[in-house]
Scaffold this active site. Sequence first.
Site, short mmCIF file in Angstrom:
data_model
loop_
_atom_site.label_atom_id
_atom_site.label_comp_id
_atom_site.label_asym_id
_atom_site.label_seq_id
_atom_site.Cartn_x
_atom_site.Cartn_y
_atom_site.Cartn_z
N GLU A 79 0.79 -1.22 0.00
CA GLU A 79 0.00 0.00 0.00
C GLU A 79 0.83 1.28 0.00
O GLU A 79 0.43 2.28 -0.59
CB GLU A 79 -0.93 0.02 1.23
N SER A 338 -31.11 -29.31 50.10
CA SER A 338 -30.37 -29.55 51.35
C SER A 338 -29.04 -28.82 51.42
O SER A 338 -28.27 -29.06 52.36
CB SER A 338 -30.12 -31.06 51.50
#
Length: 689
Positions: A79, A338
């Site tokens: 680029e 429980s």
Amino acid sequence: MRAAVHGVLAALVLLVGLAAWLDHRYPPALERYHQHSTMVLDAEGDLLRAYTSVDGYWRLPAAVDEVSPAYLEMLIAYEDGRFRHHAGVDPLALARAVGQWIAAGEIVSGGSTLTMQVARLLEPRPRTIRSKLIEMARAVQLELHFTKDQILGLYLTLAPFGGNLEGVRAASLAWFGKEPAALSRGEAALLVALPQSPTATRPDRFPDLARAARDKVLARMASAGVLTPRMVAEAMEEEVPHARRPMPFRAPHLADRLVAEAPPGAAIRSTIDGGLQAAAERLAERALGDLRGRANLAVLVVENDSRAVRAYVGSADFFAGARSGQVDLATAIRSPGSTLKPFIYGMAFEDRIVHPETLIEDRPRRFGDYAPTNFDPVFSGDVTVREALVRSLNIPAVAVFERVGPARLVARFRSAGAPLTLHDPAEPPGLPIALGGVGTTLYDLTTLYAALSEGGVARPLRTRLDDPGGEGRHLLTAAAAWQVTDILTSVTPPSAMVPAGYLADGRTVAYKTGTSYGFRDAWAVGYDGGHTIGVWVGRPDGTPSPDRYGRNTAAPLMFRLFHLLPKPDEVLPGPPPSDVLLAGTSDLPPHLRRFDRAISPSPVQGIALSQPLTLDFPQDGATLDLDAPTVPLIARGGERPLRWLVNGRPIDSSPLRRETEWRPAGRGLATVIVLDAEGASETATVWLE
């Protein structure tokens, strides 16, 4: 001549001043960059879950050090080869572009630098000469404000990669299912190519065009000497993806919870261990396959020392509509069965009401109009408290709970940061709480069991890495917590249902299972020297599952999760605290040899039956809601009888009990005082609203 020089200098000063004014008046437009996706990360910074940005894009921020060096090298070479050397605009590239335009009569290359592309990504405009000039000015401005790596970071976050993907991190995850730091050369080349024409070269729609674009980048890398011919040939052999992959989706319920408390675009670092979370989700999904109908499950794994939540499974299948998968079942209020019994016995140990070797009757009996039964319809006669807890017998637990006091347990849990949900807040807490007649959550229950691992000190669980954690709160004394742990470590694992490797590694886990009335909720919560794990299994709609209970459903999954964790150095229960009474039944003081629910213990020579008087509830400075008609008043320690006063007036109560109830007359300040037989007193001033 001098006048001309002065004129030039004046013009330069004017231009510099104008540029400075324009820079101040029109600073770099970073709004799109800051509108990135909200992310929830694990403790190491890896992505657990992301959310689209406010404008609907997967825009995940990325920095130079988070991306493959090969990708960066290809990107710059393809680029903007002089990126590291120009000031935002490359005159040579512009001259080349203009020359090609004149020669061909059309635009062949744009001459844009990476910095100019960033300017365009920050402020998209129509592709015109005027726009190009603005981009050039903005590029110079960006170079003045940011370093080269920071400008690259803007590009890495904003570059388009097809559809609603922006930024190399989102693209790498969507196209390859990996972070950009792990890109291969072929993958890196494709991601260099895609921003050139993200719509026309989308791999899921145009795989052949995507391959051609990638190969063009690779050929350019060979001619530029970035890659060898062999590297290029190998990269060209790599497959091009034909479909987008889903974004990471770990701990979705916790992620939703954390995101709801954070601003858009935040990067939230959680306490989750990413590898453990993935393994826990796989185990949960496998366990779900064994559950019929609409059943689901939830899992929490907590590190004891830090109270950090290391794995959080709110449901085993987030997208299972029939199983209410999107409901966070770790925070859903359910009956605990429980699983509260260890804390009932722990408070009884703390008050020296019973000892683990105290004999207690397991026979049918009534407690007023309440007549509980055991899980199976068999009664064992005389048993020790140790055996009663190991076997989870109901009658002994309710008998002890009657002496401990339901209101006191409720207040203790509230003070510890894990409040219970009463079925009718207007009624005083009752004995059915001992067997699950109350509501709690897996999150709170795991908080309570983690406290047992630290000598009875409860601390809030942490889900964010930056959460310093809360102060420790009293749940049980260290001696009582040790006694509970000593008992729970002797509960044998369900050997036919746990991994063989677990049974062979010698790990010691203190754990308790529970099953709520009607088989609606199955629980297993346990802890070793390093972690606490909680598991809930049931139907989110609360309908019964008669074939599922804690030991055969939740416990096997809990032990499989423990098997994933490193074996801790500390073996439970550890050395006993100095004030633990180690004795057999026959060696105990008379009042501890056999439990009698009708008799309050009296002092025995050499045995400290009481601690200093403290006021458990309410706490000084607290604000109390007047939703319920009564407020529990609960004390600990001291010498009985106890007397209670509110605003100087006595409250009717049993002098042998450590809790009572007060009916407030209305809103405002109130002073609560408790006095014991030795003249000790504790005071709390509270506000009622």
